[in-house]
Write a protein that holds these residues in place. Structure first.
Motif, PDB file in Angstrom:
ATOM      1  N   SER A 141       0.813  -1.221   0.000  1.00  0.00           N
ATOM      2  CA  SER A 141       0.000   0.000   0.000  1.00  0.00           C
ATOM      3  C   SER A 141       0.843   1.265   0.000  1.00  0.00           C
ATOM      4  N   ALA A 142       2.147   1.145   0.287  1.00  0.00           N
ATOM      5  CA  ALA A 142       3.058   2.295   0.229  1.00  0.00           C
ATOM      6  C   ALA A 142       3.703   2.328  -1.148  1.00  0.00           C
ATOM      7  N   SER A 143       3.306   3.284  -1.981  1.00  0.00           N
ATOM      8  CA  SER A 143       3.790   3.303  -3.369  1.00  0.00           C
ATOM      9  C   SER A 143       5.132   4.008  -3.525  1.00  0.00           C
ATOM     10  N   TRP A 144       5.476   4.883  -2.589  1.00  0.00           N
ATOM     11  CA  TRP A 144       6.741   5.626  -2.632  1.00  0.00           C
ATOM     12  C   TRP A 144       6.988   6.241  -4.011  1.00  0.00           C
ATOM     13  N   GLN A 145       6.027   7.015  -4.455  1.00  0.00           N
ATOM     14  CA  GLN A 145       6.112   7.610  -5.797  1.00  0.00           C
ATOM     15  C   GLN A 145       7.317   8.543  -5.940  1.00  0.00           C
ATOM     16  N   GLY A 146       7.642   9.239  -4.857  1.00  0.00           N
ATOM     17  CA  GLY A 146       8.797  10.140  -4.905  1.00  0.00           C
ATOM     18  C   GLY A 146      10.082   9.488  -4.434  1.00  0.00           C
ATOM     19  N   ASN A 147      10.040   8.164  -4.222  1.00  0.00           N
ATOM     20  CA  ASN A 147      11.205   7.378  -3.844  1.00  0.00           C
ATOM     21  C   ASN A 147      11.834   7.895  -2.543  1.00  0.00           C
ATOM     22  N   PHE A 148      13.153   8.053  -2.522  1.00  0.00           N
ATOM     23  CA  PHE A 148      13.818   8.402  -1.272  1.00  0.00           C
ATOM     24  C   PHE A 148      13.509   9.829  -0.837  1.00  0.00           C
ATOM     25  N   ARG A 149      13.081  10.676  -1.750  1.00  0.00           N
ATOM     26  CA  ARG A 149      12.661  12.020  -1.337  1.00  0.00           C
ATOM     27  C   ARG A 149      11.405  11.958  -0.484  1.00  0.00           C
ATOM     28  N   ASP A 150      10.482  11.064  -0.862  1.00  0.00           N
ATOM     29  CA  ASP A 150       9.287  10.879  -0.036  1.00  0.00           C
ATOM     30  C   ASP A 150       9.658  10.394   1.355  1.00  0.00           C
ATOM     31  N   LEU A 151      10.603   9.436   1.428  1.00  0.00           N
ATOM     32  CA  LEU A 151      11.002   8.902   2.728  1.00  0.00           C
ATOM     33  C   LEU A 151      11.679   9.979   3.565  1.00  0.00           C
ATOM     34  N   ALA A 152      12.575  10.746   2.949  1.00  0.00           N
ATOM     35  CA  ALA A 152      13.271  11.807   3.682  1.00  0.00           C
ATOM     36  C   ALA A 152      12.277  12.839   4.209  1.00  0.00           C
ATOM     37  N   ALA A 153      11.306  13.220   3.360  1.00  0.00           N
ATOM     38  CA  ALA A 153      10.308  14.197   3.792  1.00  0.00           C
ATOM     39  C   ALA A 153       9.444  13.633   4.914  1.00  0.00           C
ATOM     40  N   SER A 154       9.102  12.349   4.811  1.00  0.00           N
ATOM     41  CA  SER A 154       8.272  11.711   5.823  1.00  0.00           C
ATOM     42  C   SER A 154       8.973  11.704   7.177  1.00  0.00           C
ATOM     43  N   VAL A 155      10.243  11.317   7.195  1.00  0.00           N
ATOM     44  CA  VAL A 155      10.991  11.292   8.451  1.00  0.00           C
ATOM     45  C   VAL A 155      11.131  12.698   9.026  1.00  0.00           C
TER      46      VAL A 155
END
Length: 530
Positions: free
Chosen positions: A403-417
């Motif tokens: 269910s986690a698509s991570w469309q923005g890849n590592f940028r999405d993860l960095a922003a999320s953290v």
């Protein structure tokens, strides 16, 4: 039992001696090899120059006296300059290629005690490269009273046989790959294999490297780490220069890349060296190279192949020696077929091509990258933040799920953290913070954001309710594109990718800016809302 063949240079100084009986009191390396009780020499290939023919015959006769079973082959090899590395290596290579080696029947020992230092180095290199299929033989005089025999030992270049050396090489390789991975203990087997290959290419080659993959997959960070690794190995002395080619258009692209002379065009009030010159002796990363025009591509190709290019408005070429890494999220083969990318430049770049997978294809690497992003936050903000156990398990479970698509890849993860670390109470991310962030990510990726609190915060409830559903869907898409992009120019290029090809001049950033202004929005207002 195999027979032993020794190959070595005649030592014009070490092997020389008076012709009387006193010569047997002197250590002479070539003769001493054949005097060893524990080394049988069946054949000795003695390389010498024409000038030393008399000495060669004299040494050969002494070998026959101490070792009658040894066959001696005198090999004449003349050098115009015995200290010219190119000449010595070339002639020894020709000798190695023409010699009738038979490793099944013969063991070969390459004597590296005699000859010039250049000759010794060349013998070492040819043995290491297996042109001379043997082991290195080193001899030395015995300590104490003078005597002719001396000692000998064999150097086996199979480093795997030396446990301590093999361990150090393994540690050095692990250190190199750790640099490329920013110290992250990644778990994805395919990614780790790719990093191992990049490590070998980075330290052994100066050829261009092409990094492909979706936006946010880490191409820019990896390029910087390749530079750090090469600098650690003293392979570059110049700077790291990075440019996003998508920001370069028209005459400004030529000037930015190749520099210009004062007066070359309106506004050229002084000389400009350009990015390629600035990267001299260093590394140049051209991100989104597929965005360059065909003229710029042609000049890049020449600069890579010849190390020379012509600044705008100059009659004199400029030299620059740099290693090129190119990045793109486009399929360059399709771009070549469509006539948008030069086939010759692609062929030059395609020697070392690596495709970085998106975060959704490396879900097992999410947890170690989570810790890495928390460390980055601590370094950046000066405050250390941690998860409680339940919150971490919930976030990792969601992040690794389909269910986690991570469309923005590592940028999405960095922003999320960053969001969770900023909003958590008392430096501890709890279950409530994680649930809120999971909901936010689901809305971000779902495409169903009509009632998103982010839109309401941007527009206000009254303006939001006044927008037609048709326009709202488009606006939501534009906002998501802006939040996934590093600049308004990058967002504009992605949104207007098709129509921009039909116009002679483009200003995608201005077009996007005007669209957002219709709703009272700006680039900064969108990206300042979590």
């Amino acid at each position: 039992m195999k027979s032993n063949t020794v190959i070595g240079f005649l030592g014009s100084t070490l092997d020389a001696a008076k012709f009387g009986p006193t010569r047997w009191n002197k250590w002479r390396p070539t003769v001493s090899i054949c005097m060893q009780e524990d080394l049988r020499v069946d054949r000795f290939v003695l390389i010498h120059g024409s000038f030393h023919k008399r000495l060669a015959n004299f040494v050969a006769q002494d070998i026959r006296e101490v070792s009658p079973e040894t066959e001696i082959l005198l090999q004449v090899m003349d050098f115009e300059d015995a200290w010219d590395f190119e000449e010595v290596y070339g002639k020894l290579l020709d000798f190695a290629r023409g010699f009738p080696f038979d490793p099944d029947s013969h063991d070969y020992l390459v004597h590296i005690t005699t000859g010039t230092h250049v000759g010794q180095i060349c013998l070492f290199l040819l043995t290491e490269a297996r042109y001379l299929p043997g082991k290195l033989l080193q001899t030395q005089p015995q300590k104490g009273a003078p005597q002719p025999i001396g000692t000998w030992n064999v150097i086996d270049l199979d480093l795997s046989r030396y446990d301590s050396i093999a361990t150090r090489f393994a540690e050095a390789k692990a250190e190199s790959t750790s640099v490329l991975k920013s110290g992250i203990e990644t778990r994805n087997a395919a990614f780790n294999h790719m990093i191992d290959e990049i490590e070998q290419v980075a330290v052994r080659s100066r050829s261009p490297i092409l990094l492909m993959g979706p936006t946010g997959a880490g191409k820019s960070q990896l390029a910087r780490k390749v530079y750090d690794l090469k600098r650690l190995r003293h392979q570059v002395s110049g700077p790291y220069v990075e440019v996003n080619c998508a920001t370069l258009k028209g005459d400004s692209a030529m000037s930015a890349l190749f520099g210009h002379k004062k007066g070359a065009f309106t506004g050229a009030v002084q000389d400009r060296p350009g990015l390629l010159k600035s990267a001299d002796k260093g590394l140049l990363f051209l991100d989104e190279i597929g965005e360059l025009g065909l003229d710029e591509q042609a000049m890049i190709l020449r600069a890579v192949e010849e190390g020379r290019f012509l600044p705008v408005g100059s009659d004199n070429e400029v030299k620059s020696s740099f290693q090129l890494i190119a990045g793109t999220n486009r399929n360059l083969m399709e771009e070549v077929a469509a006539g948008n990318f030069r086939e010759d430049l692609f062929a030059r770049l395609n020697l070392w091509t690596f495709t970085l997978p998106g975060l959704a294809d490396r879900r097992e690497d999410i947890e170690p990258n989570l810790d890495y992003e928390l460390e980055r936050f601590a370094e950046r903000e000066g405050a250390r933040v941690t998860f409680n156990k339940e919150a971490r398990e919930r976030y990792v479970s969601f992040a690794e799920s389909p269910s986690a698509s991570w469309q923005g890849n590592f940028r999405d993860l960095a922003a999320s953290v960053t969001r969770m670390a900023t909003l958590c109470p008392g430096g501890r991310i709890d279950r409530d913070v994680v649930e809120s962030e999971v909901s936010r990510l689901k809305r971000l990726w779902s495409g169903e954001n009509r009632y998103d609190d982010q839109l309401e915060e941007l527009l206000g409830p009254e303006q939001l309710s006044a927008i037609d559903p048709f326009d709202l869907v488009q606006l939501e898409f534009v906002i998501r594109a802006c939040q996934r992009s590093r600049s308004i120019s990058e967002a504009g290029r992605g949104l207007f990718n098709v129509s921009r090809e039909q116009r002679k001049s483009t200003n995608d950033a201005d077009r996007l800016r005007k669209y957002l202004a219709k709703f009272g929005l700006t680039w900064s207002s969108i990206n300042n809302v979590a």
